[in-house]
Every structure is written in structure tokens, then in C-alpha cells.
Design an enzyme around this catalytic site. Structure first.
Site: not given
Ligand SMILES: Cc1cc2nc3c(=O)[nH]c(=O)nc-3n(C[C@H](O)[C@H](O)[C@H](O)COP(=O)(O)O)c2cc1C
Ligand SMILES: Cc1cc2nc3c(=O)[nH]c(=O)nc-3n(C[C@H](O)[C@H](O)[C@H](O)COP(=O)(O)OP(=O)(O)OC[C@H]3O[C@@H](n4cnc5c(N)ncnc54)[C@H](O)[C@@H]3O)c2cc1C
Ligand SMILES: Cc1cc2nc3c(=O)[nH]c(=O)nc-3n(C[C@H](O)[C@H](O)[C@H](O)COP(=O)(O)OP(=O)(O)OC[C@H]3O[C@@H](n4cnc5c(N)ncnc54)[C@H](O)[C@@H]3O)c2cc1C
Ligand SMILES: Cc1cc2nc3c(=O)[nH]c(=O)nc-3n(C[C@H](O)[C@H](O)[C@H](O)COP(=O)(O)O)c2cc1C
Ligand code: FES
Ligand code: FES
Lengths: 261, 303, 303, 261
Positions: B129, B242, B264
């Protein structure tokens, strides 16, 4: 309330008003029936992946029988610029209704609506619902200049309208807070409903507390999901915890939020 | 209907489409939009041992084909999560994986302990994170440190342990090897990239936290590349993520070597994204005569 | 008209807008579109000691709000460059900076030697190219290795030495400190991120080279963050780049701490991008009463 | 040639033809006057930053006096899908004319045009220029089925048109290479001009070499800059060096390129 739905809505009309603002009419029957005043929708404002996020816009007005919903908005950036170019027949994906709206007490009362600039957007549906519930409604509208006073005529259907402008070109010369103070000197109200920029809301908040008149404030914050899932849109709560504007709001009781805190 | 099912390190899912941590709430936020039981699995928001208020707003900033977030792990703490949130998540009848973000090894171990026997079927160890000052990415950039955290958690729990890695490193393969060697059962790739946006009128960062994590389609090529490299270097399954918005995007990750995928940011662009992806994966299989989607895992380098 | 000029480690430019290496040819490709002498400076395509054929096609792949490229440093070699290409570049009356990409320290030194006295006003040391097997990024991820290359070049040449860093590292500040310590006169941030795209119909990578470098607006937040961090850690000026398309984008980098900016992928979206940026920078200064654009460098963290 | 220009062009009409293909008419007077057959333009196919790259499309036809340029294209992906939705009055930024086109020898001769599928796009302007220079023109058009034979009537203005389809629904049943071989058995030509998918171009290349008839081939490759600056669009040259399709091409002499090499 059954929760929001995802709808792909046909534009039935769009008209440009003054001050870079637009009135958009969409075919959205389910939304028209399920929404209540102060709620909003997230509109997809582009075709590709840029812009990526949807734009939150308040439900401005509904015609339930015709199944249409109106949005009143101002062009600010990329998303609203795209939206302003849509015309009859174009399709717009939309998620709604979202959030917690204004409280309309069915017992009736005397309500004061305070709309600063584009802040009038969620107030028209509210005025109509209040009128339905036998409320007496007075609307205060403020802007820099007369052309920023949006749809005063529509608000007149539900009660008196008073305006304030910085340059005096419409109504009182002064701010909407000046107008509000004057109005409260002249008459008493059961409830204030306000929407507008933060300084105005902060002003309404302290007037509400000082004078002991309950108020509800509609807030704005950058949003991603719009449904309470991402924790992206928080504002400070009065007790120090963060509140989600899209879920606990966008309408908050004046005592619930720490504005600009 | 093709066979989309996957057994991810012992977690049985009817299809490979999971929610990405932090983007899907408890699932109930989306329950009026689609049948949540259609999802392969749900992953919780990042949990910490004690409640966390999160970062100060603004927490979100749109970027080209993506967004920055700096939520800062706002959550009620693992205990309140188990009593107040988990029951409704389990109610969907879908495997639930807990994403845990300790600031020390001990915190990870303690959370693993508290979560066992609660109905949770797996742990996602978040050492990636970018939005917290202690723990988070700091634990996930040095192979030895990451391995030590993983080893301690694996020793504590019988649940499958999925380790979520950050792409903000020189060599993600080295990290992956280290945590696989420490006993990780699976990997999640990728967490967000670090980035920032400046408001040129205010002349200061947009986010209250200054920096945030970049996600969405903008970073998809970085995610596919991470999976492609790591899948060829380790023997444990990978959850790819991603910027996945469509079935085609999910297939890129699967062909690169991911056994499952997480959705996500796509929910923000299209709340029906997960349903779309599951449908399109099935259509692709049918169109191309693929009986079992898992046969495609890594196909882009295997043949 | 505000004062947009900048003296970048001794290179005098009338405005801070340069071309990014590899995206602008010799400049003559764009000469029918706008007056090239309006640019602050031109940077050459990456040069190598011997001619290089480059990678096999396809070399380009569009991605959300960006693109991958895997050109692989196709160039005629430094000697042919000096005789055949440099004269037309110098003809625009704009400072020309040579981007050099050796595969060994000796090659860097030799190119630095050959380029001095040719009219070139500065060297950009490219230890960050993701598209070649030797040299490139391999020299730019370990601080000691990077420092050693820089030290050798600085010793050889009197020209200002700008070191171009890759964002594909765990700690870009550490790298920046190392090369600044080794005598670099300026830094260029950032080169491309590593990424890949898979063709799901063919089930293989789109690029002939498998991986490529991700550029364009998609990576802008990563670039701004790199500049923000590094500018607060070192005392040498920075050339910021990564997805700059508008004056506002350029200002983000300047407010983060860049003294100059480079425009790359933006030319592909809008061939007039550089002109637009210069105009918008001037408009911003006029609107906000900024006499000298350089006063804004780092303003987002300085005040 | 003075090099390309950047123009923001008004759509004056767009019509959908068979097989997901469209004919787009733009107001682009400078382009109409400066382009030569086989050249192309890079069209911006979106409003935001996604899609990010411009799309290369061949100049299909020009009306110099009216200052209009036509593009003939097929919807393939995101960019062309967006383009297909434009209608009269919309504005499209465009860079052109680009690349090296076909050689039109002013001495005249007998020319055989080979257009496979959408490969006919650059050939109509070529046919008209050849006819202007007193060439005798025969056009061979190939497709899977009759609906894929695009604008045969327009080509008829400049000479004979023969077609081949996989299913025999138009002209000869067979491939365009079958048709080409037959045509060369029947008549002799001074020059072949071809555009289409790689297997067809490869076939034309070997026929050209075998039979000693000079040929020019129009190639496609993914492009970023379109002007020769980025080295992104290369194809293999006959001598092993890479050639830029946007600069040394898109039209190459049959002997210059190593197709699929
Ligand atoms: C608003 C938001 C909150 C997130 N919170 C977490 C979290 O609490 N723990 C975590 O491991 N990843 C968190 N992520 C990362 C996502 O789980 C993911 O790894 C990342 O966004 C890439 O995927 P995406 O492009 O499909 O969103 C968060 C992402 C977003 C956008
Ligand atoms: C609950 C709610 C209701 C709203 N109702 C209305 C309305 O009825 N009429 C109206 O004109 N405006 C309304 N707004 C503000 C409106 O959402 C923004 O003006 C709009 O998102 C700007 O988008 P853009 O692409 O034009 O601007 P950009 O600046 O390009 O937007 C960039 C990003 O910032 C976000 N953003 C920018 N300004 C705001 C803002 N003020 N509030 C929240 N997010 C913002 C955008 O959504 C986007 O994610 C409302 C906001 C909220 C939160
Ligand atoms: C010199 C030249 C002239 C052309 N003339 C025509 C024409 O007149 N009519 C026509 O229908 N098509 C023509 N093409 C092909 C046309 O450029 C592609 O069909 C178009 O770019 C596809 O874009 P898209 O967004 O719909 O597809 P997507 O698949 O979404 O495009 C993704 C990326 O790949 C590139 N791409 C995809 N297919 C091709 C291709 N075949 N060639 C080059 N790049 C490609 C796109 O430009 C874009 O960068 C020409 C190509 C070239 C190189
Ligand atoms: C087609 C292409 C070729 C490039 N070639 C080089 C190069 O030869 N040397 C180099 O240092 N950087 C090269 N780069 C990287 C750019 O100079 C720049 O650092 C990067 O693209 C980020 O900026 P942008 O997003 O504005 O393009 C290239 C980038 C592209 C897109
Ligand atoms: S916008 Fe996601 S929680 Fe409010
Ligand atoms: S597209 Fe850039 S060189 Fe051809």
C-alpha cells in the site's frame, strides 16, 4: 429505497442557458420514479477511457409520468464539456439514484431554500416535493450577476423567489448570506435547505447553529464509485470520523459535518 | 457455457473474477445492480489491527485513463470488521478473502489469528500500500523483509496466503521469488503505482496526502508485464490486476500467466464491469473452442 | 509576454520546452507544421557508437492514454549522425542536446569525445532505455553503476551532462543522489515505464520485442511524483517529462521542481503540442502576474 | 511537395456502405490540392486522450475545386468506431498529406490496379490520376463476398473493373491473386499497383518478380507520428535495413521490401 440502478439513457433534449450552464433532459423512467430530492446520479461523460470517472450531478427535476429526469449543470472541465455537446438521441450511461437526500417532513412547515450559483440544481425537485407536502417555500438565489441566477421562473411555481447578486444586477446587491440574514430577520422558518460553495455552506451552518434553525446542507467532493464502496469522497464529520459524501450525504444536517475542517 | 472455474491455492471459485481490495466495499453497495453471487470471490478492503480514520481529503484524483487514490486504509479494524461487515459479505455465498495490512509482522500475525475460523477462505497480505506511513510498501520492497512477514503469517494460519506485491520496485521477480520461498500460496499483482497530481491554480498537490496510488487502464501494461515475468519465475498461482475493464483485458492477464483476475477501478467507469468480464470470458472460450479457461493460463509464453 | 527563458546547467534556452529524445526525429519532420526555432531545445534520438538496426516490428502499440514503444535505439551511429543529421538540426538555430546510449562506460566516453566540438551543447546520458539487451536500463538501476558511468563521462567532456533516469526502480531519489554526486549537471525524469500488451486473438505479445516502454499521459502522475521527490533531494536542475500535452501539464512538472520540460508522445496526439504548450505557459504567466516562469520552479513545495 | 499540414476539418457528409465500411467527406482544401495518390493522413479519432494515437487513412478521392477529400474506411476498433459516428458539421483534426505515394509516370501506359478488400481505398485517386495522364486503367477488386466489393461503379469511371469473390457472388469465384494471374495471361501491363492484406501483397510481389512487371505495393503498419520522426512504423527492407512505412512508404516498389520478413 431499493438501491441504485444502471441505465443507458437517451437524451431527449438539451438546452444551453446563461453562464455556460446547460439543462439536460434524459429519458430515465425508473430514476424519475425512485429518486427523492437531493439525490444524485453518476453520469458517464465520454466514450473512451478518458475521462475515466463518472461525473456526479444532482437530480434537478423529474417528470414522473413522462419518465424524464432533468440535470442542470455548468461546464467546468473535460467531462461537462463533453456532456454539453450531446444532443437528442445520444445515449448516456448513468448510475442512480445515489446518496441521502433532503428530509421532507410530511407534516409540512415553512422552508427556506438557499441556492448559491449552481447550488440551485438540487433545489428545484426539493421545492416541488415540499410544495406537494404542503410546505410553504421561499427560495433565495445568489450569483455574481443576473445571468448567474438560474431558472428563477421555475422556482416561482412553488413559492416566492428572492435574489442577491454581487453587482446588484438582480435583486439585492450583496451576497446570498446577506440575503439570508435579512430574510431571517423578516420571517421565521422551520428549516433551511442549502446548496452551494463551501463558504456559503459554512455561513449557513453557523447561522443555523446561532439562530437554532435546523438546516440541511448539500456537499460536494470528488467521487469514484458513487455508492459508498471506495471511501474516496469523504468529508470531516462533526465527531472526527470521516463521512462518505456519496452515502452519508450529499445532504447532511448542519451539525453533522465539519466544513472545511 | 465454458468451464471458467479455478482452484486458487485451495480456494474454489466458479470463475476467476474477483473484486480488487478497496474498490468494492462489502459487495452490498453493488447488490442492487447485479447478483453478487456471480463473482468468483470477494476481497475485503485493507484491514488493520486497530481502526483507522484514513487520510484527509481530497482522496481521489482523476488522471488520464485512471485515477489516484489516497484513502489511507480507512477501516473499522479487524475486530469490528469480523462482527459488523463480514456477515453480510459471507451472505453472498461467494468465497471471501481478507486483505490485511499490518504495520509490523506481529500485527499481520495477530490479524491472521483473529481471522481464522471466521468463514474467511484466504488472506491477502498487503505489503504494497503506497498510502500509509508505516508498514505498507515499506515492507514490500526489500525481499528479505517481505519474506520474513510472509513466513510468520504462513506459520500462524492454515488459510491460503496470497501476497500482494507492489510494482514500484526495480525487480519484482526477485520479490516474488522471495515470498514464494517463504511459503506464500499465491501472489496478487499489481498494487498501484505511486504518483501525484498538482493543482496548477492552487500550486499545491491535489491529494490531501500529496501522493497516491495510480490505478486503472493507464497502468494495465505494467500489470501484464509484471504477471508475464513473475509467472515464468515462480510455481505458485497469480491473481492479475491493474486496469482490467473487459474480458479482453482479463484475457491479457490470463495469457500472461494469471490464474485469476481482480477488478478494481473498472467499477468506477462501469459498475457492471465484473458481469461484463465474466460474460466476455465465456464468449471468448465458446468462440475459440476453449473448454476450460484455465488451459489458457500462461498460453502466451507456454507455446 | 512573460520571461520564459531558462539557463539549464549552462544551456541557454528561450523557453523551457524541449523535444523528448526519440520522438521528434531531427526536427525537420515537423518543420512544415511550425517554426522549429520556437522550441527551447532539441534532443536527438538515442545515439549509439555503432549503427543499430533497431528491434523487429511491430514496434508501437497503443495503450489507454498512452503507447508502448520498442524501437530499440535504431540510429545510424554517432559518426553518421554527426555528419548526416546534426547539420540540419543545428540549422534551426536552437540548442541541440545529444542523447547517448552506450552499452558500456567506454562507449559513453567515446561518444562524449566524438560529440564535443560539433555544435552540440549538452549530453543526455541515457541509462534508462528499456528496449535494449545490454546497457540501457541495466546501467541505470544500481546507483553505484550509474554513478560510475556518469563520472567517466563528466571527466571526458566539458559539455553539461544531463542524466536521464528510469522510473522502474524502488528508489529514484537514491539514484538521483548518486549521479548528482558523480558530477551530473542536470537530470531528465522520466524515461518510460516497462510494460507489455498481449494480442488475445494471436495469444502472443503485440510487440516484436515482447516488452516496450510506456509513455504518454497515462504515466504523467508517475513523472510528476519523480520530479517532486528528486527536486527536494538534489541541487541540480531537472528536465521533467512524461505525458506532457498542455501548458497545464508542463506547469505540474515545473511546480514540482522541473526547470525545463520535454514533450514526447504528445506530438503523436497533436503535432502542434509544443507550440500549444509554449503559448499556454505564457498565458498562465500573464494571467497570474508571473514575470519570470523560473520563479515557479518547485513552488508547490517551496512555499 | 511542401510537407504536411495540420488542419481541423469539417465533416461535410458521411455515408455507411456495405461491410461496416464508411465513406467520409471532409472539407480540406489544402490537402485536396497538395496530395498525390497513395498518400495518407493521420486522423484524430476521439475527444479525450483515449484513443491517444491518430489513425492513418489513405486519401481515397479528392475534389480539388470543391476543396473536399474523401476517406473510405472500415470499422475495426475503437478509433474507427468513433469516426463512424461523426456527422455533418463535426470537426476532425488531421495531419497530411503524408508519405510517398504511387508513381504516376506522365508518359502514360497500361496500368493494372489490384485492390483486395479495403485495399481499394488509395486506388481511386490513383485511377483518376492515371487516367489524367493518359494511362489505360484496369482495376481488379477482390473480397470474400459481393458486399465487400467497394465502389466498383466509381472505378468504372476510369476503366474496366473486374472482380473476384471467395463465394463467387461477384465476378470470378476465387481469390484476387487467381484473378490477377488470369488477367496477366490475357493481357500485358506496364505496371501493377496493389494494396491489400500482406498475403495478397506478397503474392503480387512474387508475380511481379516472376513475370518482370514492375509493381508498387501499399503497406500498413502501426504508426505513432506519421511523419518519420519516431521510427515506430518500420517494415523490413530488401537490404536488411528497416524502412519507415510512413516516410519511405506507404507505397514501395515490389523489390524494396521484405514482406512478412
Ligand atoms: C480506491 C482504491 C482503494 C484501494 N484500496 C486498497 C486496499 O485497501 N488494499 C489493497 O491491497 N489494495 C487497494 N487498492 C488497490 C487495488 O486493489 C488494485 O490493486 C489496484 O487498484 C489495481 O487494480 P485496478 O487498476 O483494477 O484498480 C485500492 C485501489 C483503489 C482504486
Ligand atoms: C453530489 C454532487 C452533486 C453535484 N451536482 C451538480 C449539479 O447538479 N450541477 C453541476 O453543475 N455540478 C454538480 N456537481 C459538481 C460536478 O460534479 C462537477 O462540476 C463535475 O464533476 C466537473 O467535471 P468536469 O469533468 O467538467 O471537470 P474536471 O475538473 O475536468 O473534473 C476532474 C475530476 O474532478 C471531479 N470534480 C471536479 N469538480 C468537482 C466538484 N465540484 N465536485 C465533485 N467532483 C468534482 C470530476 O468529477 C472529475 O472526477 C455535483 C457534485 C457532487 C459531488
Ligand atoms: C498508410 C495507411 C493507410 C491506411 N488506409 C486505410 C484506409 O484508407 N481505409 C481503412 O479502412 N484502413 C486504412 N488503414 C488501416 C487503418 O489505419 C486501421 O484500420 C485503423 O488504424 C484501425 O484503428 P481502430 O482504432 O479502429 O482499431 P484498433 O485496433 O483499436 O487500433 C489500435 C491501434 O492499432 C493501429 N492499427 C490497427 N490496425 C491497423 C492497421 N491495419 N494498420 C495500421 N495501424 C493499425 C491503430 O492505428 C491504433 O494505433 C491504413 C493504414 C495505414 C498504415
Ligand atoms: C517512440 C519513442 C522513442 C523513444 N526513444 C528514446 C530514446 O531514443 N532515448 C531516450 O532517452 N528516450 C526515448 N524515449 C523516451 C522519451 O524521450 C520520454 O522520456 C518518454 O517517452 C516520456 O515522455 P512522454 O510521455 O512525453 O513521451 C522514446 C519514447 C518514445 C515514445
Ligand atoms: S465515491 Fe466511493 S465511497 Fe463515495
Ligand atoms: S510513424 Fe513515426 S516514423 Fe513512421
Amino acid at each position: 429505497m431499493n438501491g441504485p440502478g444502471e441505465f443507458i439513457c437517451r437524451v431527449s433534449a438539451q438546452v444551453s442557458l446563461a453562464s455556460d450552464s446547460y439543462l439536460l433532459k434524459l429519458e430515465a423512467p425508473t430514476l424519475a420514479w425512485t429518486t427523492s430530492p437531493g439525490q444524485f446520479a453518476m453520469l458517464q461523460c465520454g466514450e473512451g477511457l478518458d475521462p475515466f470517472l463518472r461525473r456526479p450531478l444532482s437530480i434537478h427535476q423529474v417528470e414522473r409520468k413522462r419518465g424524464v429526469v432533468y440535470f442542470l449543470y455548468q461546464v467546468r472541465g473535460q467531462g461537462t464539456r463533453w456532456l454539453a455537446k450531446r444532443s437528442k438521441g445520444d445515449m448516456i450511461p448513468l448510475l442512480g439514484p445515489l446518496g441521502r437526500g433532503f428530509t421532507v417532513n410530511p407534516a409540512g412547515g415553512k422552508g427556506l431554500l438557499v441556492g448559491a450559483g449552481m447550488g440551485v440544481a438540487p433545489l428545484l425537485l426539493l421545492a416541488s416535493e415540499l410544495a406537494n407536502q404542503q410546505w410553504e417555500v421561499v427560495t433565495l438565489m445568489g450569483a455574481q450577476t443576473a445571468s448567474g441566477i438560474l431558472r428563477p421562473d421555475a422556482f416561482m411555481d412553488y413559492g416566492e423567489v428572492r435574489t442577491a447578486t454581487d453587482d446588484g444586477s438582480s435583486g439585492m446587491k450583496g451576497t446570498i448570506l446577506d440575503l439570508l440574514n435579512k430574510e431571517l430577520d423578516d420571517s421565521s422558518y422551520d428549516m433551511i435547505f442549502a446548496c452551494g460553495p463551501l463558504p456559503v455552506l459554512k455561513g449557513v451552518q453557523s447561522i443555523s447553529i446561532d439562530q437554532g434553525i435546523p438546516a440541511e446542507l448539500s456537499l460536494e467532493e470528488r467521487m469514484a464509485c458513487g455508492v459508498g464502496a471506495c471511501l474516496g469522497c469523504t468529508c470531516g464529520g462533526a465527531d472526527g470520523e470521516y463521512l462518505r459524501v456519496c452515502q452519508e450525504g450529499p445532504v447532511f444536517k448542519a451539525g453533522e459535518v465539519d466544513i472545511d475542517g | 457455457m465454458a468451464d471458467l472455474s479455478v482452484n486458487l491455492a485451495g480456494i474454489k471459485m466458479k470463475n476467476p473474477v474477483m473484486s480488487a481490495s478497496g474498490t468494492f466495499g462489502s459487495g452490498s453497495e453493488y447488490a442492487s445492480l447485479f447478483d453478487i453471487s456471480k463473482m468468483g470471490a470477494l476481497v475485503t478492503k485493507g484491514l488493520t489491527l486497530r481502526p483507522r480514520a484514513g487520510n484527509k481529503p481530497p482522496r481521489i484524483c482523476e488522471t488520464p485513463a485512471g485515477l489516484l487514490n489516497a484513502v489511507g486504509l480507512q477501516n473499522p479494524g479487524v475486530e469490528a470488521f469480523i462482527s459488523d461487515v463480514l456477515p453480510e459479505m459471507l451472505g453472498f455465498g461467494v468465497p471471501v478473502i481478507a486483505n490485511i495490512a499490518g504495520s509490523t509482522t506481529d500485527e499481520f500475525v495477530e490479524m491472521a489469528r483473529q481471522l481464522s475460523g471466521t468463514g474467511i477462505v484466504g488472506l491477502e497480505i498487503n505489503i504494497s500500500c503506497p498510502n500509509v506511513k508505516t508498514g505498507g510498501m515499506a515492507l514490500g520492497t526489500v525481499p528479505e523483509v517481505a519474506a520474513q512477514v510472509v513466513e510468520a503469517v504462513v506459520k500462524e494460519t492454515d488459510l491460503p496466503v496470497i501476497v500482494k506485491l507492489t510494482p514500484n520496485v526495480t525487480n519484482i521477480v526477485e520479490l516474488a521469488r522471495a515470498v514464494a520461498g517463504a511459503g506464500a500460496d499465491a501472489l496478487s499483482l499489481i498494487n498501484t503505482l505511486v504518483g501525484m497530481v498538482i493543482d496548477v491554480e492552487q500550486r499545491k498537490p491535489v491529494l490531501g496526502n500529496v501522493v497516491g496510488g495510480l490505478s486503472g487502464p493507464a497502468i494495465r501494461p505494467v500489470g501484464v508485464w509484471a504477471v508475464w515475468q513473475v509467472a515464468q519465475a515462480v510455481d505458485i498461482p497469480i491473481v492479475g490486476m491493474g486496469g482490467i475493464c473487459t474480458g479482453q483485458d482479463a484475457l491479457e492477464f490470463i495469457l500472461a500467466g494469471a490464474s485469476a483476475v481482480a477488478v478494481g477501478s473498472a467499477f468506477f467507469n462501469n459498475p457492471m464491469a465484473a458481469v461484463r468480464i465474466i460474460t466476455e470470458l465465456d464468449e471468448y472460450c465458446t468462440k475459440h473452442g476453449v473448454d476450460k479457461l484455465q488451459d489458457l493460463v500462461g498460453a502466451a509464453w507456454k507455446e
